[in-house]
Design a protein around this motif. Sequence first.
Motif, PDB file in Angstrom:
ATOM      1  N   GLY A 241     114.340  24.162 101.588  1.00  0.00           N
ATOM      2  CA  GLY A 241     113.152  23.906 100.789  1.00  0.00           C
ATOM      3  C   GLY A 241     111.909  23.522 101.568  1.00  0.00           C
ATOM      4  N   ALA A 242     111.771  24.031 102.784  1.00  0.00           N
ATOM      5  CA  ALA A 242     110.624  23.650 103.611  1.00  0.00           C
ATOM      6  C   ALA A 242     109.356  24.382 103.182  1.00  0.00           C
ATOM      7  CB  ALA A 242     110.913  23.969 105.077  1.00  0.00           C
ATOM      8  N   ILE A 243     108.214  23.703 103.380  1.00  0.00           N
ATOM      9  CA  ILE A 243     106.943  24.408 103.231  1.00  0.00           C
ATOM     10  C   ILE A 243     106.341  24.697 104.611  1.00  0.00           C
ATOM     11  CG2 ILE A 243     106.339  23.668 100.892  1.00  0.00           C
ATOM     12  CD1 ILE A 243     104.681  21.411 102.207  1.00  0.00           C
ATOM     13  N   LYS A 244     106.888  24.020 105.631  1.00  0.00           N
ATOM     14  CA  LYS A 244     106.382  24.253 106.989  1.00  0.00           C
ATOM     15  C   LYS A 244     107.415  23.779 108.006  1.00  0.00           C
ATOM     16  CE  LYS A 244     102.275  23.288 109.849  1.00  0.00           C
ATOM     17  NZ  LYS A 244     103.019  23.778 110.975  1.00  0.00           N
ATOM     18  N   ILE A 245     107.457  24.463 109.155  1.00  0.00           N
ATOM     19  CA  ILE A 245     108.304  24.003 110.260  1.00  0.00           C
ATOM     20  C   ILE A 245     107.399  23.337 111.287  1.00  0.00           C
ATOM     21  CG2 ILE A 245     109.944  24.686 112.068  1.00  0.00           C
ATOM     22  CD1 ILE A 245     110.502  27.221 110.381  1.00  0.00           C
ATOM     23  N   GLU A 246     107.735  22.112 111.653  1.00  0.00           N
ATOM     24  CA  GLU A 246     106.901  21.363 112.600  1.00  0.00           C
ATOM     25  C   GLU A 246     107.387  21.517 114.039  1.00  0.00           C
ATOM     26  OE1 GLU A 246     104.267  18.859 112.063  1.00  0.00           O
ATOM     27  OE2 GLU A 246     104.075  20.064 110.244  1.00  0.00           O
ATOM     28  N   ARG A 247     108.688  21.643 114.199  1.00  0.00           N
ATOM     29  CA  ARG A 247     109.268  21.619 115.538  1.00  0.00           C
ATOM     30  C   ARG A 247     110.586  22.369 115.519  1.00  0.00           C
ATOM     31  NH1 ARG A 247     112.635  18.463 116.277  1.00  0.00           N
ATOM     32  NH2 ARG A 247     113.735  18.331 118.223  1.00  0.00           N
ATOM     33  N   ILE A 248     110.843  23.114 116.592  1.00  0.00           N
ATOM     34  CA  ILE A 248     112.122  23.813 116.734  1.00  0.00           C
ATOM     35  C   ILE A 248     112.728  23.357 118.050  1.00  0.00           C
ATOM     36  CG2 ILE A 248     113.263  26.062 116.996  1.00  0.00           C
ATOM     37  CD1 ILE A 248     110.879  27.287 115.491  1.00  0.00           C
ATOM     38  N   SER A 249     113.941  22.885 118.008  1.00  0.00           N
ATOM     39  CA  SER A 249     114.518  22.435 119.265  1.00  0.00           C
ATOM     40  C   SER A 249     115.617  23.393 119.730  1.00  0.00           C
ATOM     41  CB  SER A 249     114.954  20.974 119.121  1.00  0.00           C
ATOM     42  OG  SER A 249     116.286  20.832 119.407  1.00  0.00           O
ATOM     43  N   LEU A 250     115.470  23.846 120.968  1.00  0.00           N
ATOM     44  CA  LEU A 250     116.402  24.807 121.558  1.00  0.00           C
ATOM     45  C   LEU A 250     117.176  24.141 122.681  1.00  0.00           C
ATOM     46  CD1 LEU A 250     114.034  27.874 122.220  1.00  0.00           C
ATOM     47  CD2 LEU A 250     115.300  27.347 120.126  1.00  0.00           C
ATOM     48  N   VAL A 251     118.411  24.579 122.878  1.00  0.00           N
ATOM     49  CA  VAL A 251     119.163  24.157 124.050  1.00  0.00           C
ATOM     50  C   VAL A 251     119.391  25.410 124.900  1.00  0.00           C
ATOM     51  CG1 VAL A 251     121.298  23.125 124.910  1.00  0.00           C
ATOM     52  CG2 VAL A 251     120.247  22.264 122.804  1.00  0.00           C
ATOM     53  N   VAL A 252     118.922  25.358 126.124  1.00  0.00           N
ATOM     54  CA  VAL A 252     118.941  26.538 126.986  1.00  0.00           C
ATOM     55  C   VAL A 252     119.631  26.215 128.314  1.00  0.00           C
ATOM     56  CG1 VAL A 252     117.493  28.227 128.214  1.00  0.00           C
ATOM     57  CG2 VAL A 252     116.758  27.364 125.987  1.00  0.00           C
ATOM     58  N   GLY A 253     120.772  26.837 128.543  1.00  0.00           N
ATOM     59  CA  GLY A 253     121.444  26.691 129.835  1.00  0.00           C
ATOM     60  C   GLY A 253     120.640  27.408 130.898  1.00  0.00           C
ATOM     61  N   GLU A 254     120.552  26.822 132.076  1.00  0.00           N
ATOM     62  CA  GLU A 254     119.703  27.436 133.103  1.00  0.00           C
ATOM     63  C   GLU A 254     120.244  28.766 133.591  1.00  0.00           C
ATOM     64  OE1 GLU A 254     118.715  24.575 136.134  1.00  0.00           O
ATOM     65  OE2 GLU A 254     117.675  23.303 134.680  1.00  0.00           O
ATOM     66  N   LEU A 255     121.536  29.019 133.399  1.00  0.00           N
ATOM     67  CA  LEU A 255     122.092  30.307 133.794  1.00  0.00           C
ATOM     68  C   LEU A 255     121.599  31.449 132.921  1.00  0.00           C
ATOM     69  CD1 LEU A 255     125.816  29.482 134.593  1.00  0.00           C
ATOM     70  CD2 LEU A 255     124.090  30.277 136.206  1.00  0.00           C
ATOM     71  N   SER A 256     121.085  31.116 131.741  1.00  0.00           N
ATOM     72  CA  SER A 256     120.652  32.176 130.839  1.00  0.00           C
ATOM     73  C   SER A 256     119.374  32.843 131.331  1.00  0.00           C
ATOM     74  CB  SER A 256     120.433  31.628 129.429  1.00  0.00           C
ATOM     75  OG  SER A 256     119.242  30.871 129.405  1.00  0.00           O
ATOM     76  N   GLY A 257     118.680  32.209 132.254  1.00  0.00           N
ATOM     77  CA  GLY A 257     117.497  32.837 132.830  1.00  0.00           C
ATOM     78  C   GLY A 257     116.298  32.927 131.902  1.00  0.00           C
TER      79      GLY A 257
ATOM     80  N   ILE B 268     115.801  21.760 113.522  1.00  0.00           N
ATOM     81  CA  ILE B 268     114.385  21.980 113.235  1.00  0.00           C
ATOM     82  C   ILE B 268     113.855  20.790 112.443  1.00  0.00           C
ATOM     83  CG2 ILE B 268     114.462  24.512 113.275  1.00  0.00           C
ATOM     84  CD1 ILE B 268     114.770  24.532 110.262  1.00  0.00           C
ATOM     85  N   ASP B 269     112.571  20.466 112.647  1.00  0.00           N
ATOM     86  CA  ASP B 269     111.902  19.455 111.822  1.00  0.00           C
ATOM     87  C   ASP B 269     111.058  20.200 110.806  1.00  0.00           C
ATOM     88  OD1 ASP B 269     113.039  17.608 113.416  1.00  0.00           O
ATOM     89  OD2 ASP B 269     111.190  16.928 114.398  1.00  0.00           O
TER      90      ASP B 269
ATOM     91  N   ARG C  17     114.699  16.312 109.431  1.00  0.00           N
ATOM     92  CA  ARG C  17     115.349  17.073 110.527  1.00  0.00           C
ATOM     93  C   ARG C  17     116.577  17.784 109.972  1.00  0.00           C
ATOM     94  NH1 ARG C  17     115.364  14.782 116.418  1.00  0.00           N
ATOM     95  NH2 ARG C  17     113.211  15.311 115.951  1.00  0.00           N
ATOM     96  N   VAL C  18     116.653  19.082 110.226  1.00  0.00           N
ATOM     97  CA  VAL C  18     117.780  19.878 109.744  1.00  0.00           C
ATOM     98  C   VAL C  18     118.591  20.372 110.936  1.00  0.00           C
ATOM     99  CG1 VAL C  18     118.455  21.974 108.500  1.00  0.00           C
ATOM    100  CG2 VAL C  18     116.428  20.682 107.768  1.00  0.00           C
ATOM    101  N   GLU C  19     119.855  20.067 110.937  1.00  0.00           N
ATOM    102  CA  GLU C  19     120.730  20.543 112.012  1.00  0.00           C
ATOM    103  C   GLU C  19     120.983  22.039 111.835  1.00  0.00           C
ATOM    104  OE1 GLU C  19     125.162  19.404 113.492  1.00  0.00           O
ATOM    105  OE2 GLU C  19     123.454  18.059 113.784  1.00  0.00           O
ATOM    106  N   VAL C  20     120.883  22.793 112.921  1.00  0.00           N
ATOM    107  CA  VAL C  20     121.072  24.244 112.835  1.00  0.00           C
ATOM    108  C   VAL C  20     122.271  24.691 113.684  1.00  0.00           C
ATOM    109  CG1 VAL C  20     120.022  26.502 113.172  1.00  0.00           C
ATOM    110  CG2 VAL C  20     118.594  24.590 112.416  1.00  0.00           C
ATOM    111  N   VAL C  21     122.223  24.402 114.983  1.00  0.00           N
ATOM    112  CA  VAL C  21     123.259  24.813 115.940  1.00  0.00           C
ATOM    113  C   VAL C  21     123.702  26.263 115.743  1.00  0.00           C
ATOM    114  CG1 VAL C  21     125.377  24.118 117.138  1.00  0.00           C
ATOM    115  CG2 VAL C  21     124.032  22.415 115.932  1.00  0.00           C
ATOM    116  N   LYS C  22     122.779  27.151 115.975  1.00  0.00           N
ATOM    117  CA  LYS C  22     123.106  28.571 115.833  1.00  0.00           C
ATOM    118  C   LYS C  22     122.757  29.316 117.119  1.00  0.00           C
ATOM    119  CE  LYS C  22     122.667  32.609 113.075  1.00  0.00           C
ATOM    120  NZ  LYS C  22     123.613  33.213 112.260  1.00  0.00           N
TER     121      LYS C  22
END
Lengths: 116, 216
Positions: free
Chosen positions: A22-38, A110-111, B5-10
Amino acid sequence: MHEYSITQQIVKIAEENAISNGAIKIERISLVVGELSGFIGESIQMYFDVLSKGTLAEGAIVDITYVKPQLKCSKCNSFFYRKRFSFECPQCGGMGLPTEIGKEFYVKDIDILTDK
Amino acid sequence: MELQRVEVVKNIYSENEKIAFSVKEKLTQKGIFAVNVLGSPGAGKTSALKQIIKLMPDTKFYVIEGDLESDIDTQKMRSIGVETYQINTKGACHLDAPTINSALDNFNLREKAILFVENIGNLVCTAEFVIGEHIKMLICSVPEGSDKPYKYPIIFENADVIVLNKCDLKEYVDFDDKFFYDGIAALNKKAPVFEVCAKTGEGFDKLVQWINKVRV
Ligand SMILES: Nc1nc2c(ncn2[C@@H]2O[C@H](COP(=O)(O)OP(=O)(O)OP(=O)(O)O)[C@@H](O)[C@H]2O)c(=O)[nH]1
Ligand SMILES: [Mg+2]
Ligand SMILES: [Zn+2]
Ligand SMILES: [Zn+2]
């Protein structure tokens, strides 16, 4: 160059999860990136700013947590960061084997703003 | 308004992996064994494929050539009578599953066959995008140097078979066999390594035996 197609996936995953919550906006997206992925963070953010236009993710911050690769020693089982041009365990000299640490590549959370 | 905050883990590769899975199923059903051919630019991917095909006269082959531009490799494969389709990625550095999925529409896949997909010359991201292959064949070559397993570990880790090409050049360049094989031993316990020379065809008989053993 392939950050373009990858960033499309990131926007898509974020938007799907935002809409279902039910979001009207995404403020922040958090990614986890292994350094091997380049993958290069700056490059993802650059494509993101273009590709997110007109989506719920427009203007969001892409927050990347990098993970340094670790090997697991085949002798003493300890985890370690490898030196360049070597797979040797610094503790016992045993051979280090690849692990999943450093290969991560996922959207963690995501926030979002809701109009509740 | 409320911030939440919504957990995604995808996994970001998951869409590609899903399509690759269905491509692989389709190919398996049709009796087609798909080989993702990886390696640096000029390692000898096209030359190696020509040698393999020559040694298997009773086998039907399809080839998909991936290049940024041009159809030089496709012309080479067609000149030896192999049905070949060219993908020009216009700058993209790897092939992915959706691209292969639509490329397959250009073949009339009726017989049992081996499909070789010559990926873009690149040791980095080609290792990470599955395309629906049954195996990954990595072609390295002596002039690239024996340190490649240490610099590009993922591709060596993910390979199902490693071909060391241009062995005729060993006497001209300092190629440290032990360093090369030690690196592979740490990264990959399963993939066999075949030393070949695509210029003369030396060593390909053993590689072909192995392919015949593992193909579905
Ligand atoms: N001396 C020697 N030269 C070789 C050998 N195999 C290939 N070559 C040469 O290496 C060059 C590149 O070979 P290709 O087969 O086109 O390599 P490729 O990996 O398909 O190259 P791209 O598709 O452009 O990435 C050509 O000039 C070949 O003649 C070999 O075993 N020995
Ligand atoms: Mg080629
Ligand atoms: Zn150890
Ligand atoms: Zn790429």
